[in-house]
Design a protein around this motif. Structure first.
Motif, short mmCIF file in Angstrom:
data_model
loop_
_atom_site.label_atom_id
_atom_site.label_comp_id
_atom_site.label_asym_id
_atom_site.label_seq_id
_atom_site.Cartn_x
_atom_site.Cartn_y
_atom_site.Cartn_z
N ASP A 123 0.78 -1.24 0.00
CA ASP A 123 0.00 0.00 0.00
C ASP A 123 0.81 1.29 0.00
O ASP A 123 0.24 2.37 0.07
CB ASP A 123 -1.03 0.00 1.15
CG ASP A 123 -0.47 -0.57 2.43
OD1 ASP A 123 0.64 -0.19 2.80
OD2 ASP A 123 -1.15 -1.43 3.04
N VAL A 124 2.15 1.17 -0.10
CA VAL A 124 2.93 2.40 -0.17
C VAL A 124 2.74 3.05 -1.55
O VAL A 124 2.51 2.34 -2.55
CB VAL A 124 4.42 2.12 0.11
CG1 VAL A 124 5.07 1.39 -1.06
CG2 VAL A 124 5.17 3.40 0.43
N ALA A 125 2.82 4.37 -1.60
CA ALA A 125 2.69 5.07 -2.88
C ALA A 125 3.56 6.32 -2.88
O ALA A 125 3.82 6.92 -1.82
CB ALA A 125 1.24 5.45 -3.14
N THR A 133 -13.48 10.07 -9.00
CA THR A 133 -13.54 11.16 -8.04
C THR A 133 -14.00 10.58 -6.69
O THR A 133 -14.72 9.58 -6.66
CB THR A 133 -14.55 12.20 -8.55
OG1 THR A 133 -15.65 11.50 -9.18
CG2 THR A 133 -13.93 13.10 -9.61
N GLY A 134 -13.56 11.20 -5.60
CA GLY A 134 -14.05 10.84 -4.26
C GLY A 134 -14.05 9.36 -3.97
O GLY A 134 -13.03 8.67 -4.08
N THR A 151 -5.58 11.58 -3.37
CA THR A 151 -4.15 11.32 -3.21
C THR A 151 -3.79 10.76 -1.84
O THR A 151 -2.76 10.12 -1.68
CB THR A 151 -3.33 12.59 -3.47
OG1 THR A 151 -3.91 13.64 -2.73
CG2 THR A 151 -3.34 12.94 -4.94
N GLY A 152 -4.61 10.99 -0.84
CA GLY A 152 -4.26 10.52 0.50
C GLY A 152 -4.57 9.05 0.72
O GLY A 152 -4.38 8.52 1.81
N GLY A 153 -5.05 8.36 -0.31
CA GLY A 153 -5.44 6.96 -0.18
C GLY A 153 -6.96 6.87 -0.26
O GLY A 153 -7.67 7.48 0.52
N ASN A 186 -4.95 2.10 -4.86
CA ASN A 186 -4.99 3.22 -5.81
C ASN A 186 -5.10 2.67 -7.24
O ASN A 186 -4.92 1.47 -7.46
CB ASN A 186 -3.81 4.17 -5.59
CG ASN A 186 -2.46 3.58 -5.96
OD1 ASN A 186 -2.38 2.66 -6.78
ND2 ASN A 186 -1.40 4.09 -5.36
N PRO A 187 -5.41 3.50 -8.20
CA PRO A 187 -5.66 2.98 -9.56
C PRO A 187 -4.51 2.16 -10.13
O PRO A 187 -4.73 1.12 -10.76
CB PRO A 187 -5.91 4.25 -10.37
CG PRO A 187 -6.45 5.24 -9.37
CD PRO A 187 -5.72 4.95 -8.10
N GLN A 188 -3.26 2.61 -9.91
CA GLN A 188 -2.13 1.89 -10.50
C GLN A 188 -1.89 0.55 -9.82
O GLN A 188 -1.47 -0.42 -10.46
CB GLN A 188 -0.86 2.75 -10.54
CG GLN A 188 -0.43 3.38 -9.23
CD GLN A 188 -1.09 4.71 -8.93
OE1 GLN A 188 -2.20 4.98 -9.35
NE2 GLN A 188 -0.42 5.56 -8.17
#
Ligand SMILES: NC(=O)C[C@H](N)C(=O)O
Length: 331
Positions: free
Chosen positions: A164-166, A248-249, A278-280, A303-305
């Motif tokens: 879960d790191v980004a 979004t959201g 961006t904050g997860g 996240n999406p990636q």
């Protein structure tokens, strides 16, 4: 006492970057310095472990393809099976480091530490961060307590779960964060642990690099105000088997896009709602959109990636959206 045998696999990135002057902390060429030179620049590493370097690629990580992921995954899995390898460190560009870390976390069935590391400044810059990051990565890989915690990422003195790191900012050395916090710290060559991941990984994963011959195409389309369905349709027309909606959201989908996504799902394309926040993100099933009714999937906190990686692996096993949803809740 025998020192741990640590393999350093180098793939390029800024940690192997070089700029024109010491003042160039952000303008430089990535993927220039060979791994043996990186290791030679940090003689203190020899006190931690017996290290050997291997240059797997020499590229900036924004140019990583699924083929690179498969090649690297196979090499890591093969090394992890060797008795003369206790741990593996991978130097990597930071732009897609979180994707590679998550991929390896899912497909390499080993308890041995696998640690990814990068840098935000090239080695030629004033206050370059790569040398200390690499030293810390070898320290973490050499620690027996790092075993069984899944693939790890070490950046800026912190140890993160590769799950879960980004990368959250593109300029500071404090670039990597997990919405759930780091697992520990590494200071002066010693690790300090505070938590461990509970999601399935490595030896408890249903995925295995040995049985992944190729990855299906998965596209990402970005949600915003004034959204259209053009990108989603184009991805599907170009063979995407799943589309990650970077929504979004709470992974919300604009009314102008919903009909196309329902239509694509009926044609067999998996629709996976993620979040561009961006904050997860934390996308809840059947909140914002009726996922049960539309047979869509939510990426939950990925996240999406990262969702792209898990979706591609999931599609090597099933085309059932409910089964894909199970993967997204368990990994
Ligand atoms: N800091 C970095 O490593 C960025 C570089 N573009 C890369 O990902 O290779």
């Amino acid at each position: 006492q025998q020192k741990p045998q640590v393999m350093i696999l180098a793939t390029g990135g800024t940690i192997a970057g070089a700029g024109a002057s010491a003042a160039n902390s952000a303008t430089y060429q990535a993927a220039k310095v060979p791994v043996d030179k990186l290791i030679a620049g940090i003689p203190e590493i020899a006190k931690l472990a017996d290290v050997r370097g291997e240059q797997v690629f020499q590229i900036a990580s924004e140019s990583f393809t699924d083929e690179h992921l498969l090649t690297l995954g196979r090499r890591v899995a093969a090394l992890a099976k060797q008795d003369n390898v206790d741990a593996i460190v991978i130097t990597h560009g930071t732009d897609t480091l979180e994707e590679t870390a998550f991929f390896l976390n899912l497909v390499v069935p080993t308890d041995k530490p696998v640690v990814l590391v990068g840098s935000m400044r090239p080695g030629t810059a004033l206050s370059a961060d790569g040398a200390l990051n690499l030293y810390n990565a070898v320290a973490t890989a050499s620690d027996r307590a790092s075993r069984g915690k899944g693939v790890l990422v070490v950046m800026n003195d912190e140890i993160f779960s590769g799950r879960d790191v980004a990368k959250t900012i593109n300029i500071r050395t404090e670039a990597f964060k997990s919405p759930w916090g780091s697992l520990g710290m590494v200071v002066e060559g010693k690790t300090y642990w505070f938590r461990a991941p509970v999601k399935r990984h490595t030896v408890n994963s249903e995925f295995n690099i040995d049985s992944v011959k190729s990855l299906p195409s998965v596209g990402i389309a970005y949600g915003s105000g004034n959204a259209t369905d053009v990108a989603y349709k184009a991805l599907a027309a170009n063979g995407a088997k799943a589309i990650i909606h970077a929504g979004t959201g709470n992974g919300s989908v604009s009314a102008q896009v919903v009909p196309a996504l329902r239509e694509l799902r009926q044609q067999g394309v998996q629709i996976i709602r993620s979040a561009r926040v961006t904050g997860g993100g934390f996308v809840l099933r059947n909140a914002e959109q009726p996922d049960d009714q539309y047979d869509w999937v939510v990426s939950h906190d990925l996240n999406p990636q990262k969702a792209r990686i898990l979706a591609a692996l999931a599609l090597t096993r099933t085309t059932d959206a409910r089964e894909i949803q199970r993967f997204f809740m368990e990994y």
